[in-house]
Design a protein around this motif. Sequence first.
Motif, PDB file in Angstrom:
ATOM      1  N   LEU A  99       3.117  -2.132 -18.018  1.00 36.35           N
ATOM      2  CA  LEU A  99       3.938  -2.445 -16.842  1.00 36.35           C
ATOM      3  C   LEU A  99       4.881  -3.583 -17.212  1.00 36.35           C
ATOM      4  O   LEU A  99       4.431  -4.614 -17.732  1.00 36.35           O
ATOM      5  N   GLN A 100       6.185  -3.393 -16.936  1.00 35.41           N
ATOM      6  CA  GLN A 100       7.143  -4.462 -17.232  1.00 35.41           C
ATOM      7  C   GLN A 100       8.230  -4.487 -16.183  1.00 35.41           C
ATOM      8  O   GLN A 100       8.506  -3.480 -15.519  1.00 35.41           O
ATOM      9  N   ALA A 155      13.927  -0.913  -6.984  1.00 32.98           N
ATOM     10  CA  ALA A 155      13.803  -1.496  -5.653  1.00 32.98           C
ATOM     11  C   ALA A 155      15.148  -2.021  -5.186  1.00 32.98           C
ATOM     12  O   ALA A 155      16.112  -2.114  -5.968  1.00 32.98           O
ATOM     13  N   ALA A 156      15.220  -2.376  -3.929  1.00 35.60           N
ATOM     14  CA  ALA A 156      16.485  -2.816  -3.348  1.00 35.60           C
ATOM     15  C   ALA A 156      16.850  -4.230  -3.773  1.00 35.60           C
ATOM     16  O   ALA A 156      18.033  -4.576  -3.812  1.00 35.60           O
ATOM     17  N   ASP A 161      21.858  -7.461 -16.280  1.00 29.82           N
ATOM     18  CA  ASP A 161      22.568  -8.689 -15.934  1.00 29.82           C
ATOM     19  C   ASP A 161      23.802  -8.435 -15.074  1.00 29.82           C
ATOM     20  O   ASP A 161      24.079  -9.200 -14.146  1.00 29.82           O
ATOM     21  N   ASN A 162      24.539  -7.404 -15.392  1.00 32.90           N
ATOM     22  CA  ASN A 162      25.803  -7.164 -14.668  1.00 32.90           C
ATOM     23  C   ASN A 162      25.725  -5.962 -13.747  1.00 32.90           C
ATOM     24  O   ASN A 162      26.740  -5.450 -13.298  1.00 32.90           O
ATOM     25  N   ALA A 163      24.505  -5.499 -13.463  1.00 31.91           N
ATOM     26  CA  ALA A 163      24.356  -4.350 -12.565  1.00 31.91           C
ATOM     27  C   ALA A 163      23.247  -4.649 -11.574  1.00 31.91           C
ATOM     28  O   ALA A 163      22.197  -5.147 -11.955  1.00 31.91           O
ATOM     29  N   PRO A 164      23.479  -4.374 -10.292  1.00 28.77           N
ATOM     30  CA  PRO A 164      22.471  -4.698  -9.252  1.00 28.77           C
ATOM     31  C   PRO A 164      21.329  -3.693  -9.231  1.00 28.77           C
ATOM     32  O   PRO A 164      21.139  -2.968  -8.257  1.00 28.77           O
ATOM     33  N   LYS A 165      20.612  -3.603 -10.335  1.00 25.96           N
ATOM     34  CA  LYS A 165      19.462  -2.709 -10.399  1.00 25.96           C
ATOM     35  C   LYS A 165      18.219  -3.530 -10.721  1.00 25.96           C
ATOM     36  O   LYS A 165      18.226  -4.302 -11.680  1.00 25.96           O
ATOM     37  N   TYR A 166      17.182  -3.324  -9.904  1.00 24.30           N
ATOM     38  CA  TYR A 166      15.942  -4.086 -10.067  1.00 24.30           C
ATOM     39  C   TYR A 166      14.819  -3.065 -10.245  1.00 24.30           C
ATOM     40  O   TYR A 166      14.464  -2.352  -9.298  1.00 24.30           O
ATOM     41  N   CYS A 167      14.299  -2.979 -11.455  1.00 19.92           N
ATOM     42  CA  CYS A 167      13.367  -1.902 -11.786  1.00 19.92           C
ATOM     43  C   CYS A 167      12.049  -2.421 -12.325  1.00 19.92           C
ATOM     44  O   CYS A 167      11.961  -3.508 -12.894  1.00 19.92           O
ATOM     45  N   VAL A 168      11.042  -1.571 -12.133  1.00 20.45           N
ATOM     46  CA  VAL A 168       9.734  -1.747 -12.750  1.00 20.45           C
ATOM     47  C   VAL A 168       9.545  -0.588 -13.720  1.00 20.45           C
ATOM     48  O   VAL A 168       9.722   0.577 -13.354  1.00 20.45           O
ATOM     49  N   HIS A 197       0.828  -1.205   0.000  1.00 22.44           N
ATOM     50  CA  HIS A 197       0.000   0.000   0.000  1.00 22.44           C
ATOM     51  C   HIS A 197       0.869   1.265   0.000  1.00 22.44           C
ATOM     52  O   HIS A 197       0.411   2.325  -0.418  1.00 22.44           O
ATOM     53  N   GLU A 198       2.106   1.117   0.453  1.00 19.63           N
ATOM     54  CA  GLU A 198       3.050   2.235   0.430  1.00 19.63           C
ATOM     55  C   GLU A 198       4.452   1.678   0.646  1.00 19.63           C
ATOM     56  O   GLU A 198       4.626   0.538   1.101  1.00 19.63           O
ATOM     57  N   GLY A 199       5.443   2.486   0.313  1.00 18.35           N
ATOM     58  CA  GLY A 199       6.819   2.050   0.519  1.00 18.35           C
ATOM     59  C   GLY A 199       7.815   3.031  -0.079  1.00 18.35           C
ATOM     60  O   GLY A 199       7.465   3.923  -0.870  1.00 18.35           O
ATOM     61  N   ASP A 200       9.091   2.860   0.297  1.00 18.22           N
ATOM     62  CA  ASP A 200      10.171   3.708  -0.199  1.00 18.22           C
ATOM     63  C   ASP A 200      10.760   3.076  -1.457  1.00 18.22           C
ATOM     64  O   ASP A 200      11.001   1.857  -1.507  1.00 18.22           O
ATOM     65  N   ILE A 201      11.040   3.889  -2.469  1.00 18.03           N
ATOM     66  CA  ILE A 201      11.577   3.390  -3.732  1.00 18.03           C
ATOM     67  C   ILE A 201      12.250   4.546  -4.473  1.00 18.03           C
ATOM     68  O   ILE A 201      11.942   5.725  -4.251  1.00 18.03           O
ATOM     69  N   GLN A 202      13.197   4.205  -5.360  1.00 12.46           N
ATOM     70  CA  GLN A 202      13.874   5.200  -6.195  1.00 12.46           C
ATOM     71  C   GLN A 202      13.086   5.394  -7.484  1.00 12.46           C
ATOM     72  O   GLN A 202      12.631   4.427  -8.110  1.00 12.46           O
ATOM     73  N   VAL A 203      12.947   6.658  -7.905  1.00  7.27           N
ATOM     74  CA  VAL A 203      12.146   6.980  -9.078  1.00  7.27           C
ATOM     75  C   VAL A 203      12.999   7.724 -10.098  1.00  7.27           C
ATOM     76  O   VAL A 203      13.782   8.620  -9.755  1.00  7.27           O
TER      77      VAL A 203
END
Length: 780
Positions: A124-125, A150-151, A130-137, A63-69
């Motif tokens: 939405l995707q 996200a973390a 692959d070689n970078a620790p980034k997890y995005c929507v 319902h809510e949370g911290d995230i990078q935009v």
Amino acid sequence: MDFNSSGGGPNELHNNQFYQCEESKPLLGEMSEGNNNTKLGAGPCRRSLHHCSSSGMRYKLLHEGDIQVCVVKHPRTFLSKLLTSKYLRRWEPHHLTLTDSGLSSATPTGYMENTLSYSSIEDLQLLSWDNAPKYCVQLSIPGGTILLQAANSYLRDQWFHSLQWKKKIYKYRKVLNNPSRWDVVLKEIRALVDMALTSPLQDESIHQAPLHIISTLLAENSNLSAQDHENIIVAIAPLLENNHPPPDLCEFFCKHCRERPRSMVVIEVFTPVVQRILKHNMDFGKCPRLRLFTQEYILALNELNGGMEVVKKFIHSMHGPTGQCPHPRVLPNLVAVCLAAIYSCYEEFINSRDNSPSLKEIRNGCQQQNDRKPPMPLRLLRPEPPPPPPATILPLSNTPSPPQSEILVELERNNNTANAKRKGGPARGDSEPNLIDCLLVSPALNTLSIQLPAQADRVLGCFALILKMLSDYDDWRPALASLLQPIPFPKEALAHAKFTKELKYVIQRFAEDPRQEVHSCLLSVRSGKDGWFQLYSPGGVACDDDGELFASMVHILMGSCYKTKKFLLSLAENKLGPCMLLALRGNQTMVEILCLMLEYNIIENKDTQLQIISTLQSTQVGFRMYEQLCDRQRELKELQRKGGPTRLTLPSKSTDADLARLLSSGSFGNLENLSLAFTNVTSACAEQLIKLPSLKQLNLWSTQFGDAGLRLLSEHLACLQVLNLCETPVTDAGLLALSSMKSLCSLNMNSTKLTADTYEDLKAKLPNLKDVDVRYTEAW
């Protein structure tokens, strides 16, 4: 930058497969579309959408949370170039909230200065490097892309599924808010249900949100056909397997149960829903419409061809085949449903007394008194007896107060007058007594009658029978006895003959149960409050068997009560009259009770002791037990030799035979004060009364003593000083005979057929007559 074909993290799709969701397709096509496995070409990042299946990873709805935009504005044709760039735009930290309509930030600045509506999200995707620790929507919007980082991969997937759920629910809410064709609406509902069932999210709202959308749709479209009703109920049935229906949906189900009780939907769809409610509901006070739905469901079962047999099978299914019910909430929930249903039968009558709105009217918005219809006044078809005049004999202090006369109360709608005029009865002001007052006058008021509508009468009978069924299960009986110990029924229901007959079976089961935790619940919950023990005593509201059940209750309680003397003291204070009456009729348990009262010195009043002795000597079994007692306590014989009592009060409901048996059993030559008020004696008892030469005060209030008896008394009881004939069927023919009783100084002729001429004649011929009551007669 080197890329390989493996997934971006341990929580990527199983078997390294990626699925693409076409958000541009219509809603009806989303759930029916097959899995579209598409391997994207090599590149700096990969997009994927987890298929919403019931297996695999499960997520809590966010319902809510911290995230990078990060927001990238670009023509869609340049997306791949920008995503391959090493130098992406700057990232902003935001605390995002997923509302019902969009995505908003707690700090509305920068990228998230304005709320992002779900309707503006085109796609939405999932993205991963692959070689970078980034997890995005990735959120595709007109003219650009929004990236949420996200973390870790699990948190990214949680954001993805939560956003996807919120977006689809938003779409369904808009589509179903303005329905056009009901065949299309039904397909949409099925798709919505399927989406909720296959979602990987685990949250109560995942199933509740579709149910609320559908219940709102039904509430706003009440003119649906019966077939549409059934189709919608069948469509949403899978969601109800593990969820309670919301309040509006309960109203819809109740309406279906009332209008189509024989529909197969009631058995096939509603049965598991009601079973779940009864097994898991914790408090009907927080969700009263669940209770109402359960009540309507049971009434619908009763409308089937099998009637109460179907209800019985349902109750048995809730208990289970073993001797111990595995679900502890079933019994209290069933009892709560029964009590609410029984109360609802009298709700209109009860609320009419204080002009308070009923539950139904509160739901309809009527809460003010000026919105209410006028109350229904009470009309007493037989007047209430007046209090005795000062000179009239009063009952002994250790015997119960005499019960009031029988009153039949009829409630009728009167839009012009709130209070009906009193027609006959004692002068107590101009206002009519309310129903509760009538019932609280005395526990012996057992003919208070309210004519229920046919449907309410069926409801009352159905749920009274359910209480009988519950009492047949040994493991349920202790809890049931405890729940019913406070007598949680409307007082009006206790005066209903059909209801009390069914309830009597339940009380008998409690009395016959050998466990003390069960039959001890027959007593009141606290001192000064009546229990089942009091209600079924002779003269009690529910007594219809001359005290047989009362005697059996006393027998079982005396057999298990470890505080015997305390129990006897309670009987002597509250139920001595019924005990003496039953002993006079030969009941062995009551004979033993009276002997114990004498043996333990429970009764201190000498006159009362002599009455008990006379009662014991009037039957064979009593005489034998009394002789055995006298052998142990010689002082009792000494007491009897000193002479008979001077005061005597017969218990209510005593008959001519009871009086004859009592007066023939001992010496009553000293008897001066005799009260037969509220008994069933007639003129025939006059033959026994004239054998009392010392009699000075005689109370015949509310008996069937008539003219023939008066003529006999006037010839033999010249010393009589006080005579109470209130509410007796005497007429001028008998009252004129009293002119020969020159010692009369107090005469109560209230509510008799006395005429003015006879009254004047009596005043002239009775010089000592000082206290006279002629209210509610022609002479008044």
